[in-house]
Enzyme design. Structure first.
Site, PDB file in Angstrom:
ATOM      1  N   SER A 132       0.863  -1.193   0.000  1.00 12.70           N
ATOM      2  CA  SER A 132       0.000   0.000   0.000  1.00 12.70           C
ATOM      3  C   SER A 132       0.889   1.229   0.000  1.00 12.70           C
ATOM      4  O   SER A 132       2.004   1.204   0.542  1.00 12.70           O
ATOM      5  CB  SER A 132      -0.877   0.022   1.253  1.00 12.70           C
ATOM      6  OG  SER A 132      -1.493   1.290   1.393  1.00 12.70           O
ATOM      7  N   TYR A 145      -1.270  -0.243  10.342  1.00  9.70           N
ATOM      8  CA  TYR A 145      -1.451  -0.617   8.930  1.00  9.70           C
ATOM      9  C   TYR A 145      -0.212  -0.202   8.121  1.00  9.70           C
ATOM     10  O   TYR A 145       0.353  -1.006   7.366  1.00  9.70           O
ATOM     11  CB  TYR A 145      -2.714   0.039   8.373  1.00  9.70           C
ATOM     12  CG  TYR A 145      -2.981  -0.304   6.927  1.00  9.70           C
ATOM     13  CD1 TYR A 145      -3.359  -1.595   6.560  1.00  9.70           C
ATOM     14  CD2 TYR A 145      -2.846   0.652   5.925  1.00  9.70           C
ATOM     15  CE1 TYR A 145      -3.595  -1.924   5.227  1.00  9.70           C
ATOM     16  CE2 TYR A 145      -3.090   0.341   4.597  1.00  9.70           C
ATOM     17  CZ  TYR A 145      -3.460  -0.948   4.251  1.00  9.70           C
ATOM     18  OH  TYR A 145      -3.688  -1.266   2.927  1.00  9.70           O
TER      19      TYR A 145
HETATM   20  N1  NAP Z   1      -8.676  -0.688  -1.141  1.00  9.08           N
HETATM   21  C1  NAP Z   1      -7.636   0.117  -1.089  1.00  9.08           C
HETATM   22  O1  NAP Z   1      -7.760   1.346  -1.201  1.00  9.08           O
HETATM   23  C2  NAP Z   1      -6.241  -0.446  -0.898  1.00  9.08           C
HETATM   24  C3  NAP Z   1      -5.162   0.431  -1.046  1.00  9.08           C
HETATM   25  C4  NAP Z   1      -3.877  -0.038  -0.891  1.00  9.08           C
HETATM   26  C5  NAP Z   1      -3.657  -1.359  -0.584  1.00  9.08           C
HETATM   27  N2  NAP Z   1      -4.717  -2.203  -0.429  1.00  9.08           N
HETATM   28  C6  NAP Z   1      -4.432  -3.596  -0.082  1.00  9.08           C
HETATM   29  O2  NAP Z   1      -5.001  -4.431  -1.052  1.00  9.08           O
HETATM   30  C7  NAP Z   1      -5.268  -5.701  -0.486  1.00  9.08           C
HETATM   31  C8  NAP Z   1      -6.679  -6.128  -0.869  1.00  9.08           C
HETATM   32  O3  NAP Z   1      -7.590  -5.212  -0.289  1.00  9.08           O
HETATM   33  P1  NAP Z   1      -8.969  -4.825  -0.966  1.00  9.08           P
HETATM   34  O4  NAP Z   1      -8.964  -3.381  -1.190  1.00  9.08           O
HETATM   35  O5  NAP Z   1      -9.286  -5.723  -2.079  1.00  9.08           O
HETATM   36  O6  NAP Z   1      -9.930  -5.060   0.287  1.00  9.08           O
HETATM   37  P2  NAP Z   1     -11.146  -6.065   0.533  1.00  9.08           P
HETATM   38  O7  NAP Z   1     -12.105  -6.006  -0.593  1.00  9.08           O
HETATM   39  O8  NAP Z   1     -11.613  -5.755   1.909  1.00  9.08           O
HETATM   40  O9  NAP Z   1     -10.431  -7.497   0.509  1.00  9.08           O
HETATM   41  C9  NAP Z   1      -9.635  -7.951   1.568  1.00  9.08           C
HETATM   42  C10 NAP Z   1      -9.445  -9.443   1.420  1.00  9.08           C
HETATM   43  O10 NAP Z   1      -8.635  -9.924   2.512  1.00  9.08           O
HETATM   44  C11 NAP Z   1      -9.269 -11.072   3.065  1.00  9.08           C
HETATM   45  N3  NAP Z   1      -9.009 -11.205   4.493  1.00  9.08           N
HETATM   46  C12 NAP Z   1      -9.175 -10.269   5.454  1.00  9.08           C
HETATM   47  N4  NAP Z   1      -8.918 -10.792   6.657  1.00  9.08           N
HETATM   48  C13 NAP Z   1      -8.595 -12.094   6.449  1.00  9.08           C
HETATM   49  C14 NAP Z   1      -8.251 -13.171   7.304  1.00  9.08           C
HETATM   50  N5  NAP Z   1      -8.201 -13.035   8.635  1.00  9.08           N
HETATM   51  N6  NAP Z   1      -7.978 -14.375   6.752  1.00  9.08           N
HETATM   52  C15 NAP Z   1      -8.056 -14.550   5.420  1.00  9.08           C
HETATM   53  N7  NAP Z   1      -8.379 -13.576   4.554  1.00  9.08           N
HETATM   54  C16 NAP Z   1      -8.648 -12.362   5.075  1.00  9.08           C
HETATM   55  C17 NAP Z   1     -10.751 -10.848   2.823  1.00  9.08           C
HETATM   56  O11 NAP Z   1     -11.412 -12.092   2.791  1.00  9.08           O
HETATM   57  P3  NAP Z   1     -12.603 -12.511   3.811  1.00  9.08           P
HETATM   58  O12 NAP Z   1     -13.368 -11.303   4.147  1.00  9.08           O
HETATM   59  O13 NAP Z   1     -13.351 -13.558   3.022  1.00  9.08           O
HETATM   60  O14 NAP Z   1     -11.872 -13.086   4.958  1.00  9.08           O
HETATM   61  C18 NAP Z   1     -10.766 -10.196   1.458  1.00  9.08           C
HETATM   62  O15 NAP Z   1     -10.788 -11.171   0.442  1.00  9.08           O
HETATM   63  C19 NAP Z   1      -5.042  -5.555   1.015  1.00  9.08           C
HETATM   64  O16 NAP Z   1      -3.786  -6.090   1.360  1.00  9.08           O
HETATM   65  C20 NAP Z   1      -5.035  -4.053   1.227  1.00  9.08           C
HETATM   66  O17 NAP Z   1      -4.241  -3.687   2.335  1.00  9.08           O
HETATM   67  C21 NAP Z   1      -6.006  -1.786  -0.583  1.00  9.08           C
END
Ligand code: NAP
Length: 246
Positions: A132, A145
């Site tokens: 991130s 985070y």
């Molecule tokens: N969205 C943004 O703006 C953004 C920006 C920078 C970086 N990121 C990074 O991108 C990645 C994906 O995020 P996203 O934006 O796609 O968010 P998201 O839609 O909330 O997806 C997060 C994923 O992580 C899984 N997860 C969370 N806790 C978990 C656990 N205890 N065990 C197994 N799986 C778990 C969730 O699956 P379940 O709910 O099924 O457990 C979900 O599939 C993350 O690493 C995040 O830090 C996101």
């Protein structure tokens, strides 16, 4: 690396960036296994993408090993699962801090330790870490985070140094703000004007391109590289600009 005959594991494949990545990899011919905690969401993604699914909570001991046992011989590992938490560190419950460290940092360490020996033996494999911009910019109000994502960046860079020339690639994908349920799930909506959210499919495309070109690091959108690099050479100036414009 990306195509028929490649087995890929995508953590956090039940939602957002992971779901978009799984769909793209499957469309490109990979045998994809998606993992996450929510079996119904996983099932939907798996059916839609033509992928396999394995439900697992990555905070639990042994979860990483279970996922990899279900996957088989992994050539492409996408460490994408992640959770956020917004607020001041003094207000953060210890259990939440522990969850962030386990999901965002410890699970990738466990997964990589488990897949790397096989990749090195076969002289073929690729590790992807979805980090991130918070890991590069050290965001106030997202201390743990930011720390986990900075740790992930350091993990990737160190492992890259260990595997260079041994047939295994390492890429870090650094998204800014992505239009996914991430912010709703952490309980604090995204309130800044900039950077504007990008669709998760754009991150998935950048991720796949990074693997294909064996790129060490990609920013999404690409202009985010500038503030990240500026912070490296002029941290005080960058922190002042960050306070002024956020
Ligand atoms: N969205 C943004 O703006 C953004 C920006 C920078 C970086 N990121 C990074 O991108 C990645 C994906 O995020 P996203 O934006 O796609 O968010 P998201 O839609 O909330 O997806 C997060 C994923 O992580 C899984 N997860 C969370 N806790 C978990 C656990 N205890 N065990 C197994 N799986 C778990 C969730 O699956 P379940 O709910 O099924 O457990 C979900 O599939 C993350 O690493 C995040 O830090 C996101």
């Amino acid at each position: 690396m990306i195509g028929a005959g490649t087995t890929a594991v995508v953590t956090g494949g039940s939602s957002g960036i992971g779901a978009a990545t799984a769909s793209l990899l499957a469309r490109r011919g990979c045998d994809v296994l998606v993992t996450g905690r929510d079996p119904a969401a996983l099932d939907t993604v798996a059916r839609h993408a033509g992928a396999r699914a394995c439900a697992a909570d990555l905070t639990e001991p042994g979860a990483a090993a279970r996922v990899l046992a279900a996957a088989g011989e992994v050539e492409l590992l996408v460490c994408n699962a992640g959770v956020g938490w917004a607020g001041r560190l003094e207000d953060m419950p210890e259990a939440d801090a522990e969850t962030l460290v386990r999901v965002n940092l410890l699970a990738p360490v466990q997964l990589v330790r488990a897949v790397l020996p096989g990749m090195l033996e076969r002289g073929r494999g690729h590790l992807v870490f979805v980090s991130s911009i918070a890991g590069s910019m050290n965001v106030a109000g997202e201390a743990v985070y930011s720390a986990t994502k900075a740790g992930l960046d350091a993990l990737a860079a160190s492992v890259r140094g260990e595997v260079t020339g041994r047939g295994v690639g390492v890429s870090v994908v650094v998204p800014g703000v992505v239009d996914t349920p991430f912010f709703a799930r952490r309980g604090t909506p995204y309130a800044r004007r900039r950077p504007r959210p990008v669709p998760p499919e754009r991150v998935a495309e950048a991720l796949v391109a990074a693997v294909e070109r064996n790129r060490a690091e990609v920013f999404v959108p690409p202009w985010l590289r500038l503030p990240a690099r500026l912070r490296g050479v002029a941290p005080a100036l960058t922190d002042a600009l960050q306070r002024r414009f956020t």
